[in-house]
Scaffold this active site. Structure first.
Site, short mmCIF file in Angstrom:
data_model
loop_
_atom_site.label_atom_id
_atom_site.label_comp_id
_atom_site.label_asym_id
_atom_site.label_seq_id
_atom_site.Cartn_x
_atom_site.Cartn_y
_atom_site.Cartn_z
N ILE A 126 0.89 -1.21 0.19
CA ILE A 126 -0.12 -0.16 0.08
C ILE A 126 0.76 0.94 -0.13
O ILE A 126 0.42 2.46 0.64
CB ILE A 126 -0.35 0.11 1.21
CG1 ILE A 126 -0.11 -0.01 2.64
CG2 ILE A 126 -2.54 -1.03 1.06
CD1 ILE A 126 -0.96 0.09 3.99
N GLU A 131 2.64 2.77 11.96
CA GLU A 131 1.63 3.26 12.81
C GLU A 131 2.10 4.34 13.76
O GLU A 131 1.84 5.26 14.30
CB GLU A 131 0.54 2.27 13.45
CG GLU A 131 -0.57 1.89 11.66
CD GLU A 131 -1.62 0.81 12.35
OE1 GLU A 131 -2.76 0.72 12.71
OE2 GLU A 131 -1.33 -0.04 12.61
#
Length: 708
Positions: free
Chosen positions: A469, A670
């Protein structure tokens, strides 16, 4: 499948140990030259286009749909509604039950789909569709004391909704903090909007999909259309970002498959950006109340973190924002609890570091407030409260170097030269301040399969349905393979992005590389053993080995496994305009073994910039009367631009952790966002002497605080 050419032999990882090297992304040239194909860009003969029609009421039922005018327009093939769309089986995810009945659970819910020869014709015809509704009263307003708030059975990730030890608030203390914070709704807004192109051919469904997990999309479509998954191929070779919103299938893939079945032609569905806020998930708003009490030496005696958030009436999703408090700090008296309200709003879902990003903003801001109340350095306050074991579970940490991150960050940032007094540093009309916050993110991993093959020409192919991604997954998995095979990186090719490849979990929760890499490592280790015992030359089709990490990757661990970090920020606050500028943003992380220095730094920095947006620019407003998010495109929902980002640095400490996976890695996608907003908010307090507790810190709020 990806058949990207391997890097040249003189690349940084052309020889020697591949893991850790700053190898360039293998698909980079394809992207910058425009040859990388995304979900809506695959040229197919007779491809049609579809445009969805969203509901214009906040709650009710469709009573009539007039499609006559739309069908008269040139190039229009058909209009699907709940009256003529293909029936699908009841989905596990109710947000995918599109065009199945007349109900309207929230504004923006799709009530029709126009299919036409061109995108322009589909859009024009969608505007000509007339829909009548029976309107019902709606409620979209989140309040901490909402009468319908309840405690769910569990929250996202199957975490218990409530954890309590002792009697929070009852302990004696030298200092107390009892404060509320608010994080508004936030939206993922990937560069590539959600899109799918579907085609049926003799009973086989092929879908090009912008998704973080093609295997999941395939299995979901098989269940919906009640067909064997072997008759479905989902291709997600290049994905233009997702940030969680593409973690599971969204309505675009269901609508594309429906339209292709009805029209008998390939159909592309690409959602307009203005519609994304209503149909692909969002970070739900969270109302926080944090209570801290500490002895004179800074040791916490009581900690409470209470959350109220919203979910939709379609599906329950509860942001686990109080969970990080169960990891970071221990106290004899400890309470974390979540409450949720069902409202007539779009269904919230995952957004980068769900739970941790908003939860740690509130917790780390409150810790800063406690440091001020105690007259204690905020770095030292955090160090004093380092737990020996995970406070909630009692498990030992597999590794925990948050204090090392704080110390290294303080050294790099020059923290010792800081005057702790608010408003102590000025430059004309500018107030200068600095702040700090810690960060944590869990180590997540799922079972995966993979195949490794040795070819007669001396090259190797690794096959796994991983999804890249934009994180460099192709490259890093090749590095894992090269390391396990002990061969130069240039001799390894990766194939990813197709459900016809060995099944793999989605790219999410910072778990992709750990999950896929574990299977790739095992497959390559098995292949290396086969090659060692194989006499003579290889057969024409090579020699292969397969791996399946079920039962090992998902086995319970006796350790609490987390990545940690520390963020430092310097801001300048303009007393004339109220504008906040981040001059410096520094992150130092302990994330296990770093597998690719280049792509890891990119991920850390990307997360930090997203945290900057969370702190200063990003927010969405729910219009109570209209029942919709007011900021629904990039003209009104402000993400950071280049001018907003100046000195951003990401570093890491060397960390060895033998309790993770064969690579010794933790996720890096993250944790970069987790503490950034709190560090910036704490820096704004230091600059101004005013504590702002509602994000984002926009000029209107800052000016009001400075002059109020």
């Amino acid at each position: 499948m990806s058949h990207t050419a391997p890097p040249p032999e003189d690349s940084p990882a052309g020889a020697g140990r591949a893991l850790g090297a700053p190898a360039e992304r293998r698909e980079g040239r394809l992207k910058v030259t425009g040859r990388a194909r995304y979900a809506a860009e695959h040229p197919m003969p007779e491809r049609a286009h579809a445009w969805p029609v969203p509901a214009t009421v906040a709650r009710g039922r469709v009573t009539a749909v007039d499609v006559e005018e739309a069908l008269r327009l040139p190039g229009v093939l058909t209009v699907l509604t709940h009256e003529n769309a293909p029936r699908v089986a009841e989905p596990d995810d109710p947000t995918l039950a599109v065009l199945q009945d007349p109900r309207v659970p929230h504004r923006g819910w799709y009530v029709a789909l126009v299919v036409a020869e061109t995108l322009e014709a589909a859009r024009a015809a969608a505007a000509a569709v007339r829909v009548e509704y029976a309107v019902e009263d709606h409620d979209v307003t989140l309040m901490a004391d909402h009468p319908e708030a309840y405690e769910p059975e569990n929250v996202n990730g199957e975490h218990p909704t409530r954890r309590e030890h002792g009697r929070p608030g009852s302990a004696s203390a030298a200092a107390r903090v009892d404060v509320v914070y608010e994080v508004p709704p936030l939206h993922n807004h990937p560069m590539e909007p959600h899109a799918s192109t579907a085609h049926w051919d003799q009973g086989h469904l092929t879908v090009y999909c912008s998704s973080q997990g093609g295997t999941t999309v395939r299995d979901t479509l098989a269940a919906l259309f009640e067909m064997d998954s072997g008759h479905i191929t989902v291709i997600a070779e290049h994905v233009g970002g997702g940030f969680g919103s593409k973690g599971t299938p969204r309505p675009d893939v269901v609508l594309a498959a429906m339209a292709a079945r009805v029209s008998g032609r390939p159909v592309a569905v690409s959602f307009p950006r203005r519609q994304l806020a209503a149909v692909v998930g969002h970070r739900a708003p969270t109302l926080h109340r944090v209570g801290l009490a500490a002895a004179a030496d800074g040791r916490l005696t009581s900690l409470s973190h209470e959350i109220t958030t919203h979910t939709s009436r379609v599906k329950e999703f509860v942001e686990q924002a109080a969970v990080p408090a169960r990891v970071m700090y221990g106290a004899p008296h400890h309470l974390t609890v979540h409450r949720v309200v069902r409202l007539d709003v779009p269904t919230p879902s995952w957004m980068r570091a769900p739970g941790e990003a908003p939860g740690m903003y509130a917790l780390e801001s409150a810790v800063d407030e406690l440091a001020v109340a105690l007259g204690m350095d905020p770095v030292e306050l955090r160090a004093v409260n380092e737990p020996e074991r995970e406070p909630d579970s009692g498990k030992p940490f597999s590794s925990r170097h948050v204090v090392d991150c704080l110390r290294e960050g303080a050294r790099r940032f020059g923290w010792d030269a800081r005057d702790p007094r608010p408003r102590s540093r000025t430059e004309g009309p500018l107030l200068i301040g600095t702040g700090v916050a810690s960060a944590t993110y869990p180590v997540l991993v799922s079972p995966s399969t993979a195949q490794a093959r040795a070819l007669p020409d001396g090259s190797f192919v690794v096959r796994v349905n991983a999804t890249d991604i934009g994180t460099g997954a192709r490259t890093v998995l090749a590095q894992v393979a090269a390391d396990a095979l002990n061969v130069p990186l240039a001799r390894v090719r990766t194939e990813v992005g197709s459900s016809d490849l060995p099944a793999a979990p989605l790219a999410g929760g910072s778990s992709g590389t750990a999950s896929w890499g574990w299977a790739v490592h095992q497959a390559c280790a098995a292949l290396a053993a086969k090659l060692a015992g194989h006499p003579g030359s290889l057969p024409d089709d090579g020699l292969s080995a397969d791996a399946d990490t079920s039962g090992t990757a998902d086995a319970d661990s006796p350790y609490a496994r987390h990545a940690f970090g520390a963020h430092f920020a310097e801001v300048a606050v303009d007393t004339v305009t109220g504008e906040v500028r981040v001059r410096r943003l520094l992150g130092v992380y302990a994330a296990g073994r770093i597998l690719n220095a280049r792509t890891a730094r990119s991920q850390f920095v990307g997360g930090m910039v997203m945290g900057l947006g969370m702190a200063l620019t990003e927010h969405s407003t729910m219009d109570a009367a209209f029942g919709d998010f007011a900021e629904s495109d990039l003209a009104s929902y402000h993400v950071p631009a280049h001018a907003d980002v100046s000195g951003v640095e990401a570093h890491w400490i060397e960390e060895t952790d033998a309790h993770l996976n064969p690579m010794g890695s933790k996720g890096v996608g993250e944790i970069g966002i987790v503490g950034s907003a709190a560090a910036i908010g704490n820096a704004v307090y230091h600059a101004t002497g005013v504590r702002f507790r509602t994000l984002p810190l926009t000029p209107d709020k800052v000016l009001t605080g400075l002059t109020g």
